[in-house]
Design a protein around this motif. Sequence first.
Motif, PDB file in Angstrom:
ATOM      1  N   VAL A 198     107.178 -42.761  16.389  1.00  0.00           N
ATOM      2  CA  VAL A 198     107.081 -42.030  14.935  1.00  0.00           C
ATOM      3  C   VAL A 198     106.248 -40.847  15.109  1.00  0.00           C
ATOM      4  O   VAL A 198     105.068 -40.947  15.780  1.00  0.00           O
ATOM      5  CB  VAL A 198     106.476 -43.183  14.040  1.00  0.00           C
ATOM      6  CG1 VAL A 198     106.288 -42.610  12.822  1.00  0.00           C
ATOM      7  CG2 VAL A 198     107.827 -44.362  14.042  1.00  0.00           C
ATOM      8  N   LYS A 199     106.772 -39.883  14.407  1.00  0.00           N
ATOM      9  CA  LYS A 199     105.890 -38.660  14.378  1.00  0.00           C
ATOM     10  C   LYS A 199     105.060 -38.800  12.875  1.00  0.00           C
ATOM     11  O   LYS A 199     105.902 -38.893  11.721  1.00  0.00           O
ATOM     12  CB  LYS A 199     106.896 -37.484  14.326  1.00  0.00           C
ATOM     13  CG  LYS A 199     106.265 -36.012  14.004  1.00  0.00           C
ATOM     14  CD  LYS A 199     107.134 -35.033  14.363  1.00  0.00           C
ATOM     15  CE  LYS A 199     106.517 -33.841  13.837  1.00  0.00           C
ATOM     16  NZ  LYS A 199     107.709 -32.668  13.717  1.00  0.00           N
ATOM     17  N   VAL A 200     103.775 -38.678  12.795  1.00  0.00           N
ATOM     18  CA  VAL A 200     103.002 -38.546  11.774  1.00  0.00           C
ATOM     19  C   VAL A 200     102.342 -37.064  11.854  1.00  0.00           C
ATOM     20  O   VAL A 200     101.529 -36.955  12.820  1.00  0.00           O
ATOM     21  CB  VAL A 200     102.087 -39.540  11.624  1.00  0.00           C
ATOM     22  CG1 VAL A 200     101.223 -39.640  10.215  1.00  0.00           C
ATOM     23  CG2 VAL A 200     102.732 -40.776  11.599  1.00  0.00           C
ATOM     24  N   PHE A 228     102.967 -36.649   6.404  1.00  0.00           N
ATOM     25  CA  PHE A 228     104.394 -36.552   6.504  1.00  0.00           C
ATOM     26  C   PHE A 228     104.748 -37.426   7.750  1.00  0.00           C
ATOM     27  O   PHE A 228     104.323 -37.216   8.816  1.00  0.00           O
ATOM     28  CB  PHE A 228     104.890 -35.153   6.561  1.00  0.00           C
ATOM     29  CG  PHE A 228     104.502 -34.347   5.373  1.00  0.00           C
ATOM     30  CD1 PHE A 228     105.595 -34.142   4.563  1.00  0.00           C
ATOM     31  CD2 PHE A 228     103.349 -33.753   5.175  1.00  0.00           C
ATOM     32  CE1 PHE A 228     105.353 -33.352   3.233  1.00  0.00           C
ATOM     33  CE2 PHE A 228     103.207 -33.000   4.027  1.00  0.00           C
ATOM     34  CZ  PHE A 228     104.334 -32.679   3.153  1.00  0.00           C
ATOM     35  N   VAL A 229     105.805 -38.294   7.434  1.00  0.00           N
ATOM     36  CA  VAL A 229     106.101 -39.283   8.646  1.00  0.00           C
ATOM     37  C   VAL A 229     107.599 -38.986   8.907  1.00  0.00           C
ATOM     38  O   VAL A 229     108.518 -39.012   8.151  1.00  0.00           O
ATOM     39  CB  VAL A 229     105.958 -40.769   8.065  1.00  0.00           C
ATOM     40  CG1 VAL A 229     106.254 -41.799   9.152  1.00  0.00           C
ATOM     41  CG2 VAL A 229     104.471 -40.761   7.705  1.00  0.00           C
ATOM     42  N   THR A 272      99.711 -33.223  14.445  1.00  0.00           N
ATOM     43  CA  THR A 272     100.659 -33.971  14.771  1.00  0.00           C
ATOM     44  C   THR A 272     100.295 -35.082  15.541  1.00  0.00           C
ATOM     45  O   THR A 272      99.528 -35.029  16.632  1.00  0.00           O
ATOM     46  CB  THR A 272     101.771 -33.284  15.450  1.00  0.00           C
ATOM     47  OG1 THR A 272     102.186 -32.545  14.398  1.00  0.00           O
ATOM     48  CG2 THR A 272     102.913 -34.292  15.582  1.00  0.00           C
ATOM     49  N   GLN A 273     100.404 -36.643  15.324  1.00  0.00           N
ATOM     50  CA  GLN A 273     100.373 -37.577  16.162  1.00  0.00           C
ATOM     51  C   GLN A 273     101.613 -38.132  16.572  1.00  0.00           C
ATOM     52  O   GLN A 273     102.648 -38.527  15.341  1.00  0.00           O
ATOM     53  CB  GLN A 273      99.363 -38.738  15.575  1.00  0.00           C
ATOM     54  CG  GLN A 273      97.965 -38.213  15.432  1.00  0.00           C
ATOM     55  CD  GLN A 273      96.986 -39.088  14.802  1.00  0.00           C
ATOM     56  OE1 GLN A 273      96.759 -40.197  15.273  1.00  0.00           O
ATOM     57  NE2 GLN A 273      96.513 -38.697  13.526  1.00  0.00           N
ATOM     58  N   LEU A 274     102.037 -38.480  17.656  1.00  0.00           N
ATOM     59  CA  LEU A 274     103.005 -39.175  18.302  1.00  0.00           C
ATOM     60  C   LEU A 274     102.808 -40.766  18.425  1.00  0.00           C
ATOM     61  O   LEU A 274     102.013 -40.976  19.394  1.00  0.00           O
ATOM     62  CB  LEU A 274     103.998 -38.660  19.352  1.00  0.00           C
ATOM     63  CG  LEU A 274     104.516 -37.179  18.923  1.00  0.00           C
ATOM     64  CD1 LEU A 274     105.061 -36.615  20.121  1.00  0.00           C
ATOM     65  CD2 LEU A 274     105.477 -37.039  17.787  1.00  0.00           C
ATOM     66  N   LEU A 275     103.246 -41.900  17.790  1.00  0.00           N
ATOM     67  CA  LEU A 275     102.888 -42.949  17.912  1.00  0.00           C
ATOM     68  C   LEU A 275     104.094 -43.898  18.324  1.00  0.00           C
ATOM     69  O   LEU A 275     105.059 -44.126  17.485  1.00  0.00           O
ATOM     70  CB  LEU A 275     102.338 -43.534  16.395  1.00  0.00           C
ATOM     71  CG  LEU A 275     101.227 -42.910  15.986  1.00  0.00           C
ATOM     72  CD1 LEU A 275     101.184 -42.447  14.590  1.00  0.00           C
ATOM     73  CD2 LEU A 275      99.887 -43.302  16.474  1.00  0.00           C
ATOM     74  N   ASN A 276     103.740 -44.748  19.527  1.00  0.00           N
ATOM     75  CA  ASN A 276     104.852 -45.622  19.892  1.00  0.00           C
ATOM     76  C   ASN A 276     104.680 -46.928  18.672  1.00  0.00           C
ATOM     77  O   ASN A 276     103.879 -46.975  18.297  1.00  0.00           O
ATOM     78  CB  ASN A 276     104.403 -46.225  21.219  1.00  0.00           C
ATOM     79  CG  ASN A 276     104.669 -45.199  22.387  1.00  0.00           C
ATOM     80  OD1 ASN A 276     105.654 -44.467  22.189  1.00  0.00           O
ATOM     81  ND2 ASN A 276     103.704 -45.192  23.375  1.00  0.00           N
TER      82      ASN A 276
END
Length: 122
Positions: A95-97, A106-107, A75-79
């Motif tokens: 946004v969670k990817v 999955f986004v 999981t990556q959390l992206l501003n």
Amino acid sequence: MASHGAIISLAAVILAAGPAAADVLAGSYGNEVGCTGVRLGYHDSDDYVVLTADGVETYGSGCEFAQRLTAMPGTQLLNSTCFAEGEDGTTTDVVKVVNKGGDGFFVTIPGLEEIGPLKSCS
């Protein structure tokens, strides 16, 4: 309200940006409609979804990531700066990817259902 031309222009900017480092996600990932749009250079379906290292785009909305998405599993959390057709301005969201390997990406954009699986368009 964002015009279709502005959305297509944003897609061109997102798709034209190349990876800056080996760990940055390379290429485009999408659903079947999204990958067809990448190959044809345009889209005209509400089902369109494309993910790149720089952002995620659907038919009438999208988010540009503040940092580049990597190919790392998990999981990556992206501003992100997001826009939606029919709404004025942009919003700042996280946004969670999730990279589930062979099962695709999955986004999750706040306020929307999870989008996916998104698989390589190459």
